[in-house]
Each structure stands twice: as C-alpha cells, then as structure tokens.
Design a protein around this motif. Structure first.
Motif, PDB file in Angstrom:
ATOM      1  N   ALA A  92       4.229   8.497  -6.209  1.00  0.00           N
ATOM      2  CA  ALA A  92       3.466   7.750  -7.204  1.00  0.00           C
ATOM      3  C   ALA A  92       3.178   8.561  -8.454  1.00  0.00           C
ATOM      4  O   ALA A  92       2.973   7.985  -9.519  1.00  0.00           O
ATOM      5  N   SER A  93       3.166   9.865  -8.334  1.00  0.00           N
ATOM      6  CA  SER A  93       2.899  10.688  -9.517  1.00  0.00           C
ATOM      7  C   SER A  93       4.045  10.623 -10.520  1.00  0.00           C
ATOM      8  O   SER A  93       3.852  10.940 -11.690  1.00  0.00           O
ATOM      9  N   TRP A  94       5.224  10.215 -10.077  1.00  0.00           N
ATOM     10  CA  TRP A  94       6.388  10.124 -10.962  1.00  0.00           C
ATOM     11  C   TRP A  94       6.545   8.743 -11.572  1.00  0.00           C
ATOM     12  O   TRP A  94       7.453   8.501 -12.354  1.00  0.00           O
ATOM     13  N   SER A  95       5.674   7.828 -11.213  1.00  0.00           N
ATOM     14  CA  SER A  95       5.796   6.458 -11.683  1.00  0.00           C
ATOM     15  C   SER A  95       4.399   5.883 -11.861  1.00  0.00           C
ATOM     16  O   SER A  95       3.403   6.562 -11.663  1.00  0.00           O
ATOM     17  N   THR A  96       4.362   4.631 -12.195  1.00  0.00           N
ATOM     18  CA  THR A  96       3.071   3.970 -12.370  1.00  0.00           C
ATOM     19  C   THR A  96       2.801   3.066 -11.178  1.00  0.00           C
ATOM     20  O   THR A  96       3.286   1.941 -11.101  1.00  0.00           O
ATOM     21  N   PHE A  97       2.057   3.563 -10.229  1.00  0.00           N
ATOM     22  CA  PHE A  97       1.645   2.816  -9.050  1.00  0.00           C
ATOM     23  C   PHE A  97       0.142   2.603  -9.121  1.00  0.00           C
ATOM     24  O   PHE A  97      -0.605   3.529  -9.432  1.00  0.00           O
ATOM     25  N   SER A  98      -0.284   1.407  -8.795  1.00  0.00           N
ATOM     26  CA  SER A  98      -1.719   1.186  -8.636  1.00  0.00           C
ATOM     27  C   SER A  98      -2.100   1.586  -7.215  1.00  0.00           C
ATOM     28  O   SER A  98      -1.233   1.789  -6.356  1.00  0.00           O
ATOM     29  N   ALA A  99      -3.383   1.683  -6.961  1.00  0.00           N
ATOM     30  CA  ALA A  99      -3.841   2.032  -5.609  1.00  0.00           C
ATOM     31  C   ALA A  99      -3.390   0.979  -4.598  1.00  0.00           C
ATOM     32  O   ALA A  99      -3.010   1.305  -3.472  1.00  0.00           O
ATOM     33  N   ARG A 100      -3.388  -0.261  -5.017  1.00  0.00           N
ATOM     34  CA  ARG A 100      -2.952  -1.352  -4.132  1.00  0.00           C
ATOM     35  C   ARG A 100      -1.466  -1.225  -3.783  1.00  0.00           C
ATOM     36  O   ARG A 100      -1.053  -1.438  -2.643  1.00  0.00           O
ATOM     37  N   GLU A 101      -0.645  -0.866  -4.756  1.00  0.00           N
ATOM     38  CA  GLU A 101       0.786  -0.690  -4.509  1.00  0.00           C
ATOM     39  C   GLU A 101       1.059   0.522  -3.618  1.00  0.00           C
ATOM     40  O   GLU A 101       1.970   0.490  -2.792  1.00  0.00           O
ATOM     41  N   ILE A 102       0.254   1.570  -3.786  1.00  0.00           N
ATOM     42  CA  ILE A 102       0.410   2.743  -2.912  1.00  0.00           C
ATOM     43  C   ILE A 102       0.102   2.348  -1.474  1.00  0.00           C
ATOM     44  O   ILE A 102       0.855   2.679  -0.559  1.00  0.00           O
ATOM     45  N   TRP A 103      -1.014   1.617  -1.267  1.00  0.00           N
ATOM     46  CA  TRP A 103      -1.353   1.178   0.092  1.00  0.00           C
ATOM     47  C   TRP A 103      -0.282   0.255   0.646  1.00  0.00           C
ATOM     48  O   TRP A 103      -0.002   0.277   1.848  1.00  0.00           O
ATOM     49  N   ALA A 104       0.346  -0.557  -0.218  1.00  0.00           N
ATOM     50  CA  ALA A 104       1.415  -1.452   0.238  1.00  0.00           C
ATOM     51  C   ALA A 104       2.624  -0.674   0.741  1.00  0.00           C
ATOM     52  O   ALA A 104       3.363  -1.156   1.603  1.00  0.00           O
ATOM     53  N   HIS A 105       2.839   0.522   0.235  1.00  0.00           N
ATOM     54  CA  HIS A 105       3.927   1.371   0.723  1.00  0.00           C
ATOM     55  C   HIS A 105       3.498   2.207   1.929  1.00  0.00           C
ATOM     56  O   HIS A 105       4.271   2.431   2.846  1.00  0.00           O
ATOM     57  N   VAL A 106       2.260   2.695   1.898  1.00  0.00           N
ATOM     58  CA  VAL A 106       1.783   3.632   2.916  1.00  0.00           C
ATOM     59  C   VAL A 106       1.508   2.945   4.251  1.00  0.00           C
ATOM     60  O   VAL A 106       1.884   3.471   5.306  1.00  0.00           O
TER      61      VAL A 106
END
Length: 136
Positions: A92-106
């Motif tokens: 996520a540090s290399w792109s623009t992820f919101s917290a919701r999108e990070i949780w959607a991947h994690v």
C-alpha cells in the motif's frame, strides 16, 4: 529459563513467522536485513506478552483450556494486525490504498493462515501447559 516458557516462546515465534510469511503479499517485498516489520521481530513481541500472561494465569490457577483459548485469541488479533501492517508497508505504500481497501486485501489472505496457525498454537500450547501441570 524453565523449559515450558521457553517452548511456548519458541512456538509463538515459529508460528508468527510462519503465519506472517504465509499471509504476506507476494508483490512489493523488499528484502531488509532486520526491520521492525520483519517476521522474526514481529514474533518476539507476542512471545514476551504471552509469557507474561502465562505467569499471571499460573498464579490464578486458571484452567489450561481457558489459558490456551485466551492466548490464541490474542495471538490471532496480533497476527491480523501484523498482516495489516505488513501489507501497508510492502504494497500500500507504493500506491493509493484506503484503510478499507487494505482490509479488503488483508482479511481474505489472513483467514486460512490465522486459522491453521491458531489451531496449531491452541493444541500445542494446551499440550505444553498440561504437561507442565502434570509434573507438579
């Protein structure tokens, strides 16, 4: 250090490293020598916490299954947060992820690894705690 706490610490360390590596994203990984987010360092934090909790539980004479369940639950929450931080730092540090999108991947990446490693921790720590209690 007595044998039982050392084995529980090593079990926590091994399963944390295994779980973090298993759930880690394949892309965006940069080899670092020893960072705060390396799996080896991440495994030391809950290991020390769980050793402290085991000492408190032993003084209170808590049943073994309850001890193992509480420690497994705390460890699962820690693993989920470690997976979040690892994904955030590596991808996520290399792109623009919101917290919701990070949780959607994690979350989907973490379910299987946390379930398998959590079951292994629950079973093995329960076994180790029962062995320690039988010797008294």
């Amino acid at each position: 250090m007595p044998r039982k706490p050392l084995l529980i610490f090593l079990l926590t360390l091994f399963l944390t490293v295994l779980q973090v590596q298993w759930a880690a994203p394949a892309d965006g990984h940069v080899e670092e020598t020893l960072s705060v987010l390396s799996p080896e360092v991440l495994g030391a934090y809950p290991g020390v916490l769980l050793l402290f909790l085991q000492a408190v539980f032993a003084r209170r004479a808590m049943p073994v299954l309850r001890q193992a369940a509480i420690c497994t639950g705390l460890l699962a929450v820690y693993w989920l947060l470690a997976n979040y931080l690892t994904f955030d730092a590596r991808v996520a540090s290399w792109s623009t992820f919101s917290a919701r999108e990070i949780w959607a991947h994690v979350l989907p990446a973490s379910v299987t690894s946390i379930a398998v490693c959590g079951a292994a921790y629950f079973g093995l720590s329960g076994f180790l705690l029962r062995q320690g209690g039988a010797k008294k």
